[in-house]
Design an enzyme around this catalytic site. Structure first.
Site, mmCIF file in Angstrom:
data_model
loop_
_atom_site.group_PDB
_atom_site.id
_atom_site.type_symbol
_atom_site.label_atom_id
_atom_site.label_comp_id
_atom_site.label_asym_id
_atom_site.label_seq_id
_atom_site.Cartn_x
_atom_site.Cartn_y
_atom_site.Cartn_z
ATOM 1 N N SER A 81 0.712 -1.002 0.111
ATOM 2 C CA SER A 81 0.105 0.119 0.117
ATOM 3 C C SER A 81 0.913 1.343 -0.043
ATOM 4 C CB SER A 81 -0.899 0.021 1.257
ATOM 5 O OG SER A 81 -0.111 -0.208 2.519
ATOM 6 N N ASN B 59 -2.298 -2.380 13.156
ATOM 7 C CA ASN B 59 -3.685 -2.132 13.173
ATOM 8 C C ASN B 59 -4.148 -1.036 13.953
ATOM 9 O OD1 ASN B 59 -3.582 -4.554 11.865
ATOM 10 N ND2 ASN B 59 -4.639 -5.760 13.391
ATOM 11 N N THR C 176 -40.315 26.406 -10.274
ATOM 12 C CA THR C 176 -40.387 24.929 -9.906
ATOM 13 C C THR C 176 -40.641 24.184 -11.201
ATOM 14 O OG1 THR C 176 -42.767 25.322 -9.776
ATOM 15 C CG2 THR C 176 -41.700 25.730 -7.719
ATOM 16 N N HIS C 177 -40.066 22.958 -11.140
ATOM 17 C CA HIS C 177 -39.980 22.083 -12.593
ATOM 18 C C HIS C 177 -39.442 22.928 -13.466
ATOM 19 C CE1 HIS C 177 -43.535 20.004 -10.640
ATOM 20 N NE2 HIS C 177 -43.754 21.127 -10.355
ATOM 21 N N SER D 27 -13.509 26.633 -27.135
ATOM 22 C CA SER D 27 -13.553 25.629 -27.864
ATOM 23 C C SER D 27 -12.429 25.379 -28.919
ATOM 24 C CB SER D 27 -15.081 25.568 -28.604
ATOM 25 O OG SER D 27 -15.061 24.501 -29.612
ATOM 26 N N LYS E 193 -17.170 30.343 -28.609
ATOM 27 C CA LYS E 193 -17.838 29.451 -27.739
ATOM 28 C C LYS E 193 -16.955 29.869 -26.236
ATOM 29 C CE LYS E 193 -19.838 26.172 -27.100
ATOM 30 N NZ LYS E 193 -20.052 24.713 -27.339
ATOM 31 N N ASN F 210 -16.951 28.223 -22.445
ATOM 32 C CA ASN F 210 -17.858 27.050 -21.992
ATOM 33 C C ASN F 210 -17.733 27.035 -20.262
ATOM 34 O OD1 ASN F 210 -18.491 26.012 -24.244
ATOM 35 N ND2 ASN F 210 -16.421 24.993 -24.637
ATOM 36 N N GLU G 66 -19.186 22.467 -14.795
ATOM 37 C CA GLU G 66 -19.412 20.995 -15.411
ATOM 38 C C GLU G 66 -18.463 20.128 -14.739
ATOM 39 O OE1 GLU G 66 -20.803 21.845 -19.864
ATOM 40 O OE2 GLU G 66 -18.455 22.127 -19.319
ATOM 41 N N TYR H 128 -9.943 -6.312 12.740
ATOM 42 C CA TYR H 128 -9.187 -5.746 11.486
ATOM 43 C C TYR H 128 -8.820 -6.899 10.330
ATOM 44 C CZ TYR H 128 -5.798 -3.975 7.981
ATOM 45 O OH TYR H 128 -4.863 -3.652 6.831
ATOM 46 N N GLN I 151 -7.397 -1.956 3.815
ATOM 47 C CA GLN I 151 -6.289 -1.281 3.302
ATOM 48 C C GLN I 151 -7.012 -0.463 2.197
ATOM 49 O OE1 GLN I 151 -2.022 -2.576 3.157
ATOM 50 N NE2 GLN I 151 -2.661 -2.883 1.032
ATOM 51 N N LYS J 34 -8.051 3.751 1.837
ATOM 52 C CA LYS J 34 -7.151 4.759 1.885
ATOM 53 C C LYS J 34 -7.366 5.647 0.443
ATOM 54 C CE LYS J 34 -4.548 2.954 5.077
ATOM 55 N NZ LYS J 34 -5.236 1.744 4.802
HETATM 56 N N1 ARG Z 1 -1.171 -1.440 5.204
HETATM 57 C C1 ARG Z 1 -2.206 -1.856 6.100
HETATM 58 C C2 ARG Z 1 -3.480 -1.034 5.988
HETATM 59 O O1 ARG Z 1 -3.491 0.064 5.526
HETATM 60 C C3 ARG Z 1 -1.453 -1.411 7.853
HETATM 61 C C4 ARG Z 1 -2.270 -2.321 8.677
HETATM 62 C C5 ARG Z 1 -1.902 -3.750 8.390
HETATM 63 N N2 ARG Z 1 -2.148 -4.734 9.114
HETATM 64 C C6 ARG Z 1 -1.975 -6.001 9.340
HETATM 65 N N3 ARG Z 1 -2.370 -6.527 10.085
HETATM 66 N N4 ARG Z 1 -1.632 -6.529 8.087
HETATM 67 O O2 ARG Z 1 -4.542 -1.160 6.457
#
Ligand code: ARG
Length: 461
Positions: A28, A115, A160-161, A282, A288, A290, A295, A322, A327, A330
């Protein structure tokens, strides 16, 4: 005999080297490297907690902390390669620390698991980002107030509408977005409160056998509270989902505003013109101009909704505590933060530079019988039941359409041919300004009411 895995910090029970495919798939670090500053902050606090628990000596603690500072500098200067073989940011920091301070580096992970470490990092990261977003939101709200104040008496058709309905003040219309954004602000503030709880000390899931002073850690890291249950603490991502949900709601509001700007900027409406600085051309049609920004705001709303759905779905089937699935939290979280910030940053100056075409707006209130309700209300005030008044006014509208007239064009004789209750003052009653100024109910569009609300907003600061 396969070679013992030498690289992995968790490699003790393994006799075979991990597959390169596993390394890539499992890693990760390409995205969680963003958390390095928070990871190091958390580690410094943990080292001090270990010292307080008598696990690290003062000297060891200082050595670890100065090592962590070096790692931090190396990462911010791009000097530490953060490659997939490092797995994640926690491993990368610990590995480099151990290179710098020797086996002592390995003591830092006492009483801690990745964790509770990652849960701490994300909360630290998100707290900061929510605070930044709240500041940007405040700016946008003040821009909306300014646009309303600068055009306070400008009259436009309310819809409205998407059909012309009744005349309203443009300022009243704009301030409706102020109210939406205020509720968004409340939601972000609520999410911040629930993010502001420290999980560190929860270990892998069961807590820690060491005497870790969690409140001391919370104080050092600026958390208001510590989490109550170690199992929940390592498996809870509600705070992140709540943040993304508040973001989705905010984007929905900004997308509606964008949609209106796009419509208003058409030649068909012509209510506003976006400044050149915030418009695009454009590549083929030279005439144009835009509205790409609104948008894109409308378009980016979709990805934030997607991020919310990703997080909810990712969590829904997970047994406690966990699981590595987590993971995957993120990227949608980071993407939401980046998107919301970019959108808020550009909306404010774009709105500030937008030109309001007041004439076009008032012109649009002249056609479409927007004050027909006022004619009906006029009769009702003279004690005619509203249904009857509605029927008569409907006939007046039909007559005017046939004659090619607006309500303001009708003579008193014409009015009176429909009801004897009409007097000369009806001509004033059906003007847009009179219509909107009669709507003096609290929260209505009358100028007096809009001014009151603006005063209140100013007072609330
Ligand atoms: N890279 C992991 C995550 O983002 C960190 C936690 C990993 N924990 C584990 N028991 N492997 O969730």
């Amino acid at each position: 005999m396969p070679k013992k895995n030498e690289k992995k910090l968790w490699g003790g029970r393994f006799s075979q080297k991990t597959s390169k495919l596993l390394d890539e798939f499992n890693a990760s670090i390409s995205f969680d490297k963003r958390l390095f500053g928070d990871d190091i902050k958390g580690s410094v606090a943990h080292a001090l907690v270990l010292e307080k628990a008598g696990i690290l000596s003062k000297q060891e603690t200082q050595k670890i902390i100065s090592g962590l500072m070096t790692v931090s500098k190396e990462i911010s200067r791009g000097k530490l390669p953060l490659t997939a073989d490092k797995e994640d940011i926690h491993m990368a920091v610990e590995a480099r620390l151990t290179e710098l301070v020797g086996p002592l580096g390995g003591k830092l992970h006492t009483g801690r698991s990745r964790n509770d470490q990652i849960a701490t990092d994300i909360r630290l990261y998100l707290k900061d980002e929510i605070k930044g977003i709240l500041t940007l939101l405040k700016t946008l709200k003040s821009v909306i107030v300014k646009v309303a104040e600068d055009n306070i008496e400008c009259i436009m058709p309310g819809y409205t509408h998407l059909q012309r309905a009744q005349p309203v003040l443009f300022s009243h219309h704009m301030l409706s977005y102020f109210e939406m954004l205020t509720r968004d602000e409340e939601r972000f503030t609520g999410a911040l409160t629930r993010t502001d709880r420290l999980p560190l000390g929860s270990g892998a899931l069961a807590g820690s056998p060491y005497k870790l002073d969690r409140k001391y850690a919370a104080k050092m890291l600026g958390f208001s509270e510590i989490t109550n249950n170690s199992i929940d603490a390592v498996s809870d991502r509600d705070f992140a989902i709540e943040f993304v949900s508040a973001s989705a709601m905010l984007m929905m509001h900004l997308s509606r505003l964008s949609e209106e700007l796009i419509i208003w900027a058409t030649s068909e409406f012509g209510f506003i013109e976006l400044s050149d600085a915030f418009s695009t051309g454009s590549s083929i049609m030279p005439q144009k101009k835009n509205p790409d920004i609104p948008e894109l705001v409308r378009g980016k709303t979709a990805r934030v909704y997607g991020n919310l759905m990703t997080l909810l779905t990712m969590m829904k089937g997970l047994p406690l505590a966990y699981n590595k699935d987590m993971q995957e939290d993120k990227e949608p979280l980071f993407d939401t933060v980046d998107t919301v910030k970019a959108v808020l940053e550009i909306m404010s100056p774009m709105l500030l530079e937008m030109k309001i075409n007041a004439e076009k707006m008032i012109e649009a209130t002249k056609e479409g019988f927007l004050t027909a309700t006022d004619a009906a209300d006029y009769l009702t005030a003279r004690e005619m039941p509203f249904r009857e008044a509605h029927e008569i006014t409907g006939k007046i509208v039909a007559y005017s359409i046939k004659e090619g007239k607006t309500l303001e064009d009708l003579t008193l004789d014409e009015w009176r041919s429909f009801s004897e209750l009409f007097d000369d003052d009806i001509k004033k009653v059906v003007t847009p300004r009179h219509s909107l100024n009669s709507r003096k109910v609290f929260g209505g569009t009358a100028l007096t009411e809009v001014k009151k609300r603006l005063k209140q907003i100013e007072k609330e600061g």
